[in-house]
Design a protein around this motif. Structure first.
Motif, PDB file in Angstrom:
ATOM      1  N   ASP A 154      14.645   7.268   4.778  1.00 40.86           N
ATOM      2  CA  ASP A 154      13.412   7.782   4.175  1.00 40.86           C
ATOM      3  C   ASP A 154      12.360   8.094   5.236  1.00 40.86           C
ATOM      4  OD1 ASP A 154      14.479   7.526   1.653  1.00 40.86           O
ATOM      5  OD2 ASP A 154      13.583   5.569   1.260  1.00 40.86           O
ATOM      6  N   ALA A 155      12.340   7.308   6.323  1.00 43.58           N
ATOM      7  CA  ALA A 155      11.345   7.484   7.381  1.00 43.58           C
ATOM      8  C   ALA A 155      11.488   8.826   8.086  1.00 43.58           C
ATOM      9  CB  ALA A 155      11.453   6.353   8.400  1.00 43.58           C
ATOM     10  N   GLU A 156      12.686   9.405   8.035  1.00 43.29           N
ATOM     11  CA  GLU A 156      12.920  10.691   8.687  1.00 43.29           C
ATOM     12  C   GLU A 156      12.299  11.854   7.915  1.00 43.29           C
ATOM     13  OE1 GLU A 156      17.119  10.960   9.015  1.00 43.29           O
ATOM     14  OE2 GLU A 156      17.306   9.286  10.435  1.00 43.29           O
ATOM     15  N   HIS A 157      11.929  11.601   6.665  1.00 44.69           N
ATOM     16  CA  HIS A 157      11.458  12.690   5.805  1.00 44.69           C
ATOM     17  C   HIS A 157      10.047  12.494   5.266  1.00 44.69           C
ATOM     18  CE1 HIS A 157      15.590  14.352   5.544  1.00 44.69           C
ATOM     19  NE2 HIS A 157      15.967  13.083   5.527  1.00 44.69           N
ATOM     20  N   ASN A 158       9.434  11.344   5.514  1.00 44.83           N
ATOM     21  CA  ASN A 158       8.175  11.031   4.856  1.00 44.83           C
ATOM     22  C   ASN A 158       7.291  10.194   5.775  1.00 44.83           C
ATOM     23  OD1 ASN A 158       6.503   9.078   3.066  1.00 44.83           O
ATOM     24  ND2 ASN A 158       7.061  10.721   1.661  1.00 44.83           N
ATOM     25  N   ILE A 159       6.058  10.674   6.040  1.00 40.50           N
ATOM     26  CA  ILE A 159       5.181   9.989   6.993  1.00 40.50           C
ATOM     27  C   ILE A 159       4.729   8.627   6.473  1.00 40.50           C
ATOM     28  CG2 ILE A 159       3.031  11.016   6.140  1.00 40.50           C
ATOM     29  CD1 ILE A 159       2.153  11.215   9.114  1.00 40.50           C
ATOM     30  N   ASN A 160       4.591   8.505   5.158  1.00 44.04           N
ATOM     31  CA  ASN A 160       4.232   7.213   4.572  1.00 44.04           C
ATOM     32  C   ASN A 160       5.350   6.202   4.822  1.00 44.04           C
ATOM     33  OD1 ASN A 160       3.014   5.193   2.945  1.00 44.04           O
ATOM     34  ND2 ASN A 160       4.114   5.928   1.150  1.00 44.04           N
ATOM     35  N   MET A 161       6.582   6.601   4.554  1.00 38.62           N
ATOM     36  CA  MET A 161       7.726   5.724   4.798  1.00 38.62           C
ATOM     37  C   MET A 161       7.895   5.453   6.293  1.00 38.62           C
ATOM     38  SD  MET A 161       8.899   4.787   1.955  1.00 38.62           S
ATOM     39  CE  MET A 161       8.621   5.223   0.238  1.00 38.62           C
ATOM     40  N   LYS A 162       7.535   6.431   7.113  1.00 34.97           N
ATOM     41  CA  LYS A 162       7.631   6.223   8.552  1.00 34.97           C
ATOM     42  C   LYS A 162       6.655   5.146   9.003  1.00 34.97           C
ATOM     43  CE  LYS A 162       7.660   8.579  13.009  1.00 34.97           C
ATOM     44  NZ  LYS A 162       7.503   9.875  13.734  1.00 34.97           N
ATOM     45  N   PHE A 188       0.834  -1.205   0.000  1.00 39.95           N
ATOM     46  CA  PHE A 188       0.000   0.000   0.000  1.00 39.95           C
ATOM     47  C   PHE A 188       0.866   1.251   0.000  1.00 39.95           C
ATOM     48  CE2 PHE A 188      -3.364   2.628   2.365  1.00 39.95           C
ATOM     49  CZ  PHE A 188      -4.005   2.947   1.175  1.00 39.95           C
ATOM     50  N   SER A 189       1.928   1.233   0.796  1.00 38.91           N
ATOM     51  CA  SER A 189       2.845   2.376   0.852  1.00 38.91           C
ATOM     52  C   SER A 189       3.542   2.584  -0.484  1.00 38.91           C
ATOM     53  CB  SER A 189       3.897   2.153   1.947  1.00 38.91           C
ATOM     54  OG  SER A 189       3.321   2.221   3.230  1.00 38.91           O
ATOM     55  N   ASN A 226      -7.043  16.971 -11.298  1.00 37.39           N
ATOM     56  CA  ASN A 226      -6.393  16.730 -10.003  1.00 37.39           C
ATOM     57  C   ASN A 226      -5.354  17.826  -9.780  1.00 37.39           C
ATOM     58  OD1 ASN A 226      -7.526  13.909  -9.426  1.00 37.39           O
ATOM     59  ND2 ASN A 226      -6.564  13.617 -11.418  1.00 37.39           N
ATOM     60  N   THR A 227      -5.831  18.983  -9.333  1.00 35.07           N
ATOM     61  CA  THR A 227      -4.956  20.151  -9.273  1.00 35.07           C
ATOM     62  C   THR A 227      -3.840  20.035  -8.240  1.00 35.07           C
ATOM     63  OG1 THR A 227      -6.542  21.226  -7.782  1.00 35.07           O
ATOM     64  CG2 THR A 227      -6.739  21.704 -10.137  1.00 35.07           C
ATOM     65  N   PHE A 228      -4.003  19.130  -7.263  1.00 39.13           N
ATOM     66  CA  PHE A 228      -2.938  18.868  -6.313  1.00 39.13           C
ATOM     67  C   PHE A 228      -2.209  17.567  -6.654  1.00 39.13           C
ATOM     68  CE2 PHE A 228      -5.230  21.764  -3.370  1.00 39.13           C
ATOM     69  CZ  PHE A 228      -4.159  22.551  -2.986  1.00 39.13           C
ATOM     70  N   GLY A 229      -2.577  16.948  -7.781  1.00 45.21           N
ATOM     71  CA  GLY A 229      -2.011  15.646  -8.089  1.00 45.21           C
ATOM     72  C   GLY A 229      -2.520  14.624  -7.074  1.00 45.21           C
ATOM     73  N   PHE A 230      -1.649  13.707  -6.675  1.00 47.19           N
ATOM     74  CA  PHE A 230      -2.003  12.698  -5.669  1.00 47.19           C
ATOM     75  C   PHE A 230      -1.083  12.833  -4.452  1.00 47.19           C
ATOM     76  CE2 PHE A 230      -3.709  11.074  -9.570  1.00 47.19           C
ATOM     77  CZ  PHE A 230      -4.849  10.368  -9.209  1.00 47.19           C
ATOM     78  N   LYS A 231      -0.751  14.092  -4.117  1.00 46.12           N
ATOM     79  CA  LYS A 231       0.231  14.332  -3.063  1.00 46.12           C
ATOM     80  C   LYS A 231      -0.214  13.842  -1.686  1.00 46.12           C
ATOM     81  CE  LYS A 231       2.542  18.235  -5.279  1.00 46.12           C
ATOM     82  NZ  LYS A 231       2.920  19.663  -5.181  1.00 46.12           N
ATOM     83  N   ARG A 232      -1.537  13.729  -1.475  1.00 41.74           N
ATOM     84  CA  ARG A 232      -2.019  13.300  -0.165  1.00 41.74           C
ATOM     85  C   ARG A 232      -2.196  11.780  -0.069  1.00 41.74           C
ATOM     86  NH1 ARG A 232      -3.558  17.399   3.018  1.00 41.74           N
ATOM     87  NH2 ARG A 232      -5.092  16.225   4.228  1.00 41.74           N
ATOM     88  N   ALA A 233      -1.853  11.071  -1.139  1.00 41.17           N
ATOM     89  CA  ALA A 233      -1.979   9.612  -1.144  1.00 41.17           C
ATOM     90  C   ALA A 233      -1.146   8.985  -0.029  1.00 41.17           C
ATOM     91  CB  ALA A 233      -1.556   9.043  -2.502  1.00 41.17           C
ATOM     92  N   GLU A 234       0.023   9.555   0.212  1.00 39.11           N
ATOM     93  CA  GLU A 234       0.902   8.989   1.240  1.00 39.11           C
ATOM     94  C   GLU A 234       0.360   9.225   2.645  1.00 39.11           C
ATOM     95  OE1 GLU A 234       5.305   8.425  -0.156  1.00 39.11           O
ATOM     96  OE2 GLU A 234       4.840  10.556  -0.227  1.00 39.11           O
ATOM     97  N   LEU A 235      -0.399  10.300   2.832  1.00 40.02           N
ATOM     98  CA  LEU A 235      -1.039  10.524   4.131  1.00 40.02           C
ATOM     99  C   LEU A 235      -2.106   9.465   4.385  1.00 40.02           C
ATOM    100  CD1 LEU A 235      -1.557  14.408   4.327  1.00 40.02           C
ATOM    101  CD2 LEU A 235       0.278  13.032   5.300  1.00 40.02           C
ATOM    102  N   ILE A 236      -2.853   9.138   3.338  1.00 42.04           N
ATOM    103  CA  ILE A 236      -3.879   8.097   3.467  1.00 42.04           C
ATOM    104  C   ILE A 236      -3.224   6.761   3.786  1.00 42.04           C
ATOM    105  CG2 ILE A 236      -5.677   6.822   2.240  1.00 42.04           C
ATOM    106  CD1 ILE A 236      -6.197   9.377   0.600  1.00 42.04           C
ATOM    107  N   ALA A 237      -2.110   6.472   3.108  1.00 42.39           N
ATOM    108  CA  ALA A 237      -1.389   5.220   3.361  1.00 42.39           C
ATOM    109  C   ALA A 237      -0.897   5.158   4.803  1.00 42.39           C
ATOM    110  CB  ALA A 237      -0.208   5.092   2.399  1.00 42.39           C
ATOM    111  N   ALA A 238      -0.371   6.266   5.294  1.00 43.44           N
ATOM    112  CA  ALA A 238       0.121   6.309   6.675  1.00 43.44           C
ATOM    113  C   ALA A 238      -1.024   6.084   7.661  1.00 43.44           C
ATOM    114  CB  ALA A 238       0.796   7.655   6.945  1.00 43.44           C
TER     115      ALA A 238
END
Length: 303
Positions: A142-150, A60-61, A76-88
């Motif tokens: 990567d986990a230090e910079h990205n909530i999905n990776m975290k 999923f991540s 999709n004016t913001f693209g899918f930038k919030r997809a990683e927040l949903i994954a987290a």
């Protein structure tokens, strides 16, 4: 309306590290399922269940990571930038859900203990430590910079710690015959999952709900902006995370004088630098006003 954003160096998250981690976790999951059935260890089967949930979470991540890199479009004016927040959010929720499933099984086994082949448990726990430890190292930066990776990193880190707990339990069962330790270790693993999963669930929920980040003091932010010459009053303020990399602010700004657009551009630039340097806000959208009559001009207004 003035809008701009400041370009900053972004840490390049490597999706291939997720792929390697998925393959490694598939290996350990299959080994632990077989070992848990053969040995009769609930802790080992619980660890396998958690590892399998990790495989799904990592997949999923990975999908969310790929989606977040897609470019914005008209639809999709913001693209899918919030997809990683949903994954987290989903990954954190699964950590907590799995934890309660483990606690239920451990309590049931505690009152109905079964003999366990501790030798097999020990060797598979060692395998889990090595495999999950390697996966943790792959995703640590990567986990230090990205909530999905975290979220993926925490799944793997808890797996490694769970394997350590299973190893300790296996050794105690082998040398002392304390089979009840299997249930105790399972509950300990579950409690840890609830703690780390709960924190990540709260953090991702706040971002999805567009809450003001905890480190942003709106009143202090206003005080700093009001120090800039030409600024009247900053009001109707909203501050939120679009994702880990983008921190947005939108607000209305009363100007002290009826200035030209070129002069406002200079004023906006000064505001941008203050907000970026002191608060890390890199996307700013400000509506300029001069003697505009409104019912209220509070910092926060219920629109």
């Amino acid at each position: 309306m003035g809008h701009d954003h400041i370009h900053i160096h972004k840490h390049e998250v490597k999706g291939k590290n997720l792929v390697f981690s998925i393959l490694l976790n598939l290996l350990i999951t299959l080994a632990q399922i077989i070992g848990g059935i053969v040995s009769g260890s609930l802790a080992l089967l619980s660890d396998a269940l958690h590892n399998f949930s990790d495989v799904l979470s990592l997949v999923f991540s990975l999908i969310a990571h790929k989606l977040s890199r897609r470019k914005a479009s008209i639809n999709n004016t913001f693209g899918f930038k919030r997809a990683e927040l949903i994954a987290a959010f989903v990954n954190a929720a699964t950590l907590v859900i799995v934890a309660f499933i483990l606690i239920y099984g451990a309590i049931e086994r505690f009152f109905n203990p079964h003999p366990i082949e501790s030798g097999l448990v020990i060797w598979l726990a060692l395998l889990g430590i090595v495999v999950n430890g390697l996966s943790v190292l792959l995703l640590q930066k990567d986990a230090e910079h990205n909530i999905n990776m975290k979220s993926a990193y925490l799944h793997l880190l808890t797996d490694m710690l769970a394997s350590v707990a299973v190893l300790v339990g296996g050794l105690l069962m082998k040398f002392y015959g304390w089979f009840w330790v299997d249930s105790v270790m399972t509950i300990a693993i579950a409690v840890y999952l609830i703690v780390v999963g709960g924190k990540l669930l709260l953090a991702s929920t706040k971002m999805l709900m567009l809450f003001t980040p905890d480190f942003i003091d709106i009143k202090e932010l206003v005080r700093e902006v009001h120090k800039i010459r030409g600024v009247g009053k900053l009001h109707h303020i909203h501050v939120w995370h679009l994702n880990d990399e983008e921190l947005h602010l939108e607000a209305h700004l009363d100007c002290e004088e009826d200035i030209k657009m070129s002069e406002f551009n200079e004023l906006l630039h000064q505001i941008e630098m203050v907000l970026f340097e002191k608060f890390g806000i890199n996307h700013i959208n400000i509506q300029p006003e001069f003697k505009k009559e409104e019912v209220t001009k509070d910092f926060i207004v219920q629109d």
